[in-house]
Design a protein around this motif. Structure first.
Motif, mmCIF file in Angstrom:
data_model
loop_
_atom_site.group_PDB
_atom_site.id
_atom_site.type_symbol
_atom_site.label_atom_id
_atom_site.label_comp_id
_atom_site.label_asym_id
_atom_site.label_seq_id
_atom_site.Cartn_x
_atom_site.Cartn_y
_atom_site.Cartn_z
ATOM 1 N N VAL A 63 58.618 37.248 39.802
ATOM 2 C CA VAL A 63 57.984 36.073 40.407
ATOM 3 C C VAL A 63 56.762 35.686 39.583
ATOM 4 C CG1 VAL A 63 58.777 36.702 42.718
ATOM 5 C CG2 VAL A 63 56.528 37.493 41.921
ATOM 6 N N PRO A 64 56.271 34.445 39.711
ATOM 7 C CA PRO A 64 55.060 34.067 38.973
ATOM 8 C C PRO A 64 53.897 35.015 39.263
ATOM 9 C CG PRO A 64 56.119 32.120 39.868
ATOM 10 C CD PRO A 64 56.851 33.314 40.439
ATOM 11 N N CYS A 65 53.175 35.359 38.215
ATOM 12 C CA CYS A 65 52.072 36.314 38.324
ATOM 13 C C CYS A 65 50.873 35.814 37.525
ATOM 14 C CB CYS A 65 52.490 37.684 37.782
ATOM 15 S SG CYS A 65 53.752 38.553 38.741
ATOM 16 N N VAL A 66 49.774 36.529 37.683
ATOM 17 C CA VAL A 66 48.589 36.336 36.864
ATOM 18 C C VAL A 66 48.243 37.676 36.233
ATOM 19 C CG1 VAL A 66 46.104 35.900 36.923
ATOM 20 C CG2 VAL A 66 47.648 34.390 38.168
ATOM 21 N N LEU A 67 48.073 37.679 34.914
ATOM 22 C CA LEU A 67 47.599 38.876 34.217
ATOM 23 C C LEU A 67 46.107 38.711 33.995
ATOM 24 C CD1 LEU A 67 48.598 41.552 32.904
ATOM 25 C CD2 LEU A 67 48.477 40.342 30.713
ATOM 26 N N GLU A 68 45.340 39.657 34.508
ATOM 27 C CA GLU A 68 43.879 39.542 34.503
ATOM 28 C C GLU A 68 43.262 40.762 33.834
ATOM 29 O OE1 GLU A 68 40.820 40.116 38.113
ATOM 30 O OE2 GLU A 68 42.036 38.304 38.303
ATOM 31 N N HIS A 69 42.282 40.508 32.979
ATOM 32 C CA HIS A 69 41.559 41.598 32.334
ATOM 33 C C HIS A 69 40.761 42.383 33.381
ATOM 34 C CE1 HIS A 69 39.529 43.783 29.151
ATOM 35 N NE2 HIS A 69 38.378 43.541 29.750
ATOM 36 N N ARG A 70 40.812 43.700 33.279
ATOM 37 C CA ARG A 70 40.045 44.555 34.202
ATOM 38 C C ARG A 70 38.652 44.751 33.615
ATOM 39 N NH1 ARG A 70 43.573 49.766 35.492
ATOM 40 N NH2 ARG A 70 41.909 50.070 37.020
ATOM 41 N N VAL A 71 37.698 44.088 34.226
ATOM 42 C CA VAL A 71 36.335 44.104 33.704
ATOM 43 C C VAL A 71 35.653 45.420 34.047
ATOM 44 C CG1 VAL A 71 36.142 41.594 33.879
ATOM 45 C CG2 VAL A 71 35.391 43.028 35.798
ATOM 46 N N ASP A 72 34.604 45.731 33.296
ATOM 47 C CA ASP A 72 33.774 46.898 33.611
ATOM 48 C C ASP A 72 32.931 46.528 34.826
ATOM 49 O OD1 ASP A 72 34.740 48.430 31.480
ATOM 50 O OD2 ASP A 72 33.326 47.510 30.091
ATOM 51 N N LEU A 73 33.262 47.118 35.946
ATOM 52 C CA LEU A 73 32.733 46.669 37.230
ATOM 53 C C LEU A 73 31.542 47.509 37.673
ATOM 54 C CD1 LEU A 73 33.388 44.621 39.507
ATOM 55 C CD2 LEU A 73 34.791 46.399 40.551
ATOM 56 N N ALA A 74 30.447 46.833 37.992
ATOM 57 C CA ALA A 74 29.294 47.509 38.575
ATOM 58 C C ALA A 74 29.327 47.436 40.091
ATOM 59 C CB ALA A 74 27.997 46.889 38.063
ATOM 60 N N MET A 75 29.812 46.306 40.632
ATOM 61 C CA MET A 75 29.768 46.103 42.078
ATOM 62 C C MET A 75 30.664 44.931 42.452
ATOM 63 S SD MET A 75 26.383 45.258 44.415
ATOM 64 C CE MET A 75 25.495 46.675 43.754
ATOM 65 N N GLU A 76 31.187 44.961 43.672
ATOM 66 C CA GLU A 76 31.880 43.811 44.247
ATOM 67 C C GLU A 76 31.059 43.312 45.431
ATOM 68 O OE1 GLU A 76 36.266 43.968 44.548
ATOM 69 O OE2 GLU A 76 36.059 46.028 43.838
ATOM 70 N N ILE A 77 30.897 41.993 45.508
ATOM 71 C CA ILE A 77 30.145 41.403 46.608
ATOM 72 C C ILE A 77 30.923 40.215 47.164
ATOM 73 C CG2 ILE A 77 27.911 42.117 45.671
ATOM 74 C CD1 ILE A 77 27.480 39.213 44.748
ATOM 75 N N SER A 78 30.501 39.728 48.310
ATOM 76 C CA SER A 78 31.140 38.544 48.890
ATOM 77 C C SER A 78 30.109 37.724 49.648
ATOM 78 C CB SER A 78 32.292 38.937 49.821
ATOM 79 O OG SER A 78 31.840 39.772 50.866
ATOM 80 N N VAL A 79 30.426 36.436 49.754
ATOM 81 C CA VAL A 79 29.605 35.495 50.520
ATOM 82 C C VAL A 79 30.497 34.814 51.538
ATOM 83 C CG1 VAL A 79 28.216 33.390 50.451
ATOM 84 C CG2 VAL A 79 28.016 35.076 48.606
ATOM 85 N N VAL A 80 30.129 34.894 52.795
ATOM 86 C CA VAL A 80 30.801 34.149 53.863
ATOM 87 C C VAL A 80 29.960 32.914 54.147
ATOM 88 C CG1 VAL A 80 31.476 34.172 56.303
ATOM 89 C CG2 VAL A 80 31.877 36.188 54.864
ATOM 90 N N LEU A 81 30.615 31.752 54.201
ATOM 91 C CA LEU A 81 29.883 30.533 54.501
ATOM 92 C C LEU A 81 30.729 29.620 55.365
ATOM 93 C CD1 LEU A 81 29.994 27.889 51.661
ATOM 94 C CD2 LEU A 81 31.406 29.949 51.591
ATOM 95 N N ALA A 82 30.058 28.673 56.005
ATOM 96 C CA ALA A 82 30.731 27.642 56.795
ATOM 97 C C ALA A 82 30.375 26.286 56.220
ATOM 98 C CB ALA A 82 30.316 27.726 58.259
ATOM 99 N N ARG A 83 31.350 25.375 56.260
ATOM 100 C CA ARG A 83 31.111 23.989 55.859
ATOM 101 C C ARG A 83 31.623 23.091 56.972
ATOM 102 N NH1 ARG A 83 33.362 19.688 52.526
ATOM 103 N NH2 ARG A 83 31.701 18.713 51.271
ATOM 104 N N GLY A 84 30.781 22.163 57.403
ATOM 105 C CA GLY A 84 31.095 21.349 58.561
ATOM 106 C C GLY A 84 31.807 20.063 58.219
ATOM 107 N N THR A 85 32.101 19.291 59.238
ATOM 108 C CA THR A 85 32.783 18.009 59.064
ATOM 109 C C THR A 85 31.932 17.012 58.289
ATOM 110 O OG1 THR A 85 31.940 17.333 61.233
ATOM 111 C CG2 THR A 85 34.148 18.295 61.175
ATOM 112 N N ASP A 86 30.610 17.226 58.266
ATOM 113 C CA ASP A 86 29.709 16.319 57.553
ATOM 114 C C ASP A 86 29.366 16.803 56.148
ATOM 115 O OD1 ASP A 86 28.212 18.520 58.207
ATOM 116 O OD2 ASP A 86 26.563 17.405 59.145
#
Length: 373
Positions: free
Chosen positions: A174-197
């Motif tokens: 199936v279609p795939c993506v081949l991605e370089h495995r970077v030298d990782l220090a940390m993984e983070i995430s941001v949760v946000l909301a965006r309104g109708t305006d």
């Protein structure tokens, strides 16, 4: 504005839909869930559960006629379902907003079009392309299914062109993506909301620790510099604006050992790493989802206490029910179980949060509780 007393539609009946349903009903809304699983966690909490396929014409007619707005709990709802509903009822986020997030290749190309960085990648549609892509991306790398992969599923590490070919074939061609495995220090995430305006609001950045490709622990506030946190929030806002998004979403990032911030994935829905908001923020991500799709003012995203969230996977149930007394012995620990009937290895069955004044102490306490379970 869509005010309490009206009915909100939820496409998807898993734990994210369940927690949305609890938040919506607490605010005084009615909730109608559509999910093909007769025992879905969200369906059991909703005012009504339509037990039908996402493309079922009768079920979609019911949702369109009875709901003031419809939202989703995962990104792979068929586009035709969203488009059919959107002819008669607001759907937030819209099908067009989800288009880029349903395929890793489109997603990463879109992210780069916004001037944001990702790990080096190439789209792969054949075994020959897999071998050639390895030379372009460089090793070590990881081959990922372009669609329907999550929690480490549909991903194979590769370290040579021949291994990339073999991995592509083992994933079914199936279609795939081949991605370089970077030298990782940390993984983070941001949760946000965006309104109708078009207004947006971000939650504090979470630091994420994974095991076997599945989120194990989120630490908030993340142990990053203010400049890194600000750059992540700005990138997340740019992505939400670029998608013309309405609702609650999360953006996952890599921070490399060289300090570079790379966008990893977009989750157009509430996110596992945002579960800490249930206990440690003025407004949870699920209440914020309700507010965003209903056109209400945003709730306060302020962090009330440092917090650690730990996932509970079905592996813990191998020898029977975990010893919950070990968790309840800690007064600052908060347990959330998702009401799933069957525990399976790797399946998210619940989570717990630990709050406290000192982040390092909270981390140690969370690890001790998990070990006791």
């Amino acid at each position: 504005m869509i005010l309490p007393g009206q009915t909100l539609g939820m496409l998807g009946g898993g734990q994210l839909g369940r927690m949305f349903t609890v938040a919506a009903r607490t605010l005084g809304y009615r909730v109608l869930v559509l999910d093909p699983d007769s025992g879905s966690p969200a369906g059991r909490m909703a005012d009504e559960h339509l037990h039908a396929a996402y493309g079922d014409a009768w079920a979609l007619e019911q949702m369109a006629a009875r709901c003031a707005v419809v939202t989703t709990e995962f990104e792979n709802i068929p586009a035709q379902t969203l488009e059919t509903l959107a002819r008669k009822v607001p759907v937030r986020p819209a099908a067009g907003s989800l288009l880029h997030t349903q395929d890793r290749g489109r997603e990463k190309t879109f992210i780069r079009s916004l001037g944001l960085n990702t790990a080096p990648f190439e789209v792969v549609t054949s075994a020959d392309e897999a071998e050639a892509a390895f030379a372009g991306v460089g090793g070590p790398a990881i081959l990922k299914r372009a669609a329907f992969g999550y929690d480490g599923k549909g991903q194979i590490p590769v370290d040579a062109p021949a291994a990339a070919r073999q991995a592509f074939e083992s994933l079914g061609g199936v279609p795939c993506v081949l991605e370089h495995r970077v030298d990782l220090a940390m993984e983070i995430s941001v949760v946000l909301a965006r309104g109708t305006d078009g207004a947006t609001v971000c939650y504090p950045v979470a630091e994420n620790i994974h095991r076997d490709g599945i989120l194990h622990m989120s630490i908030v506030p993340a142990r990053v510099t203010e400049a890194q946190a600000r750059a992540a929030r700005e990138a997340a806002n740019r992505i939400a604006e670029g998608l013309d998004y309405c609702g609650l979403m999360a953006v996952e990032f890599f921070i490399t050992t060289a300090g570079e911030l790379l966008v990893n994935e977009i989750a157009p829905r509430p996110h596992n790493s945002g579960h800490y908001t249930l206990d440690a923020c003025v407004t949870s991500q699920f209440e914020q989802q309700v507010r965003a799709i209903c056109g209400l003012p945003f709730g306060d995203t302020r962090l009330l206490s440092p917090v650690v969230m730990v996932n509970l996977l079905g592996d813990l149930w191998t020898d029977g029910e975990p010893d919950w007394s070990a968790l309840f012995a800690h007064p600052a620990a908060k347990l959330h179980l998702y009401g799933k009937a069957e525990a399976r290895p790797g399946r998210k069955m619940g989570h717990f949060c630990v709050l406290g004044d000192d982040l390092e102490c909270v981390i140690s306490e969370a690890e001790a509780i998990f070990g006791a379970l």
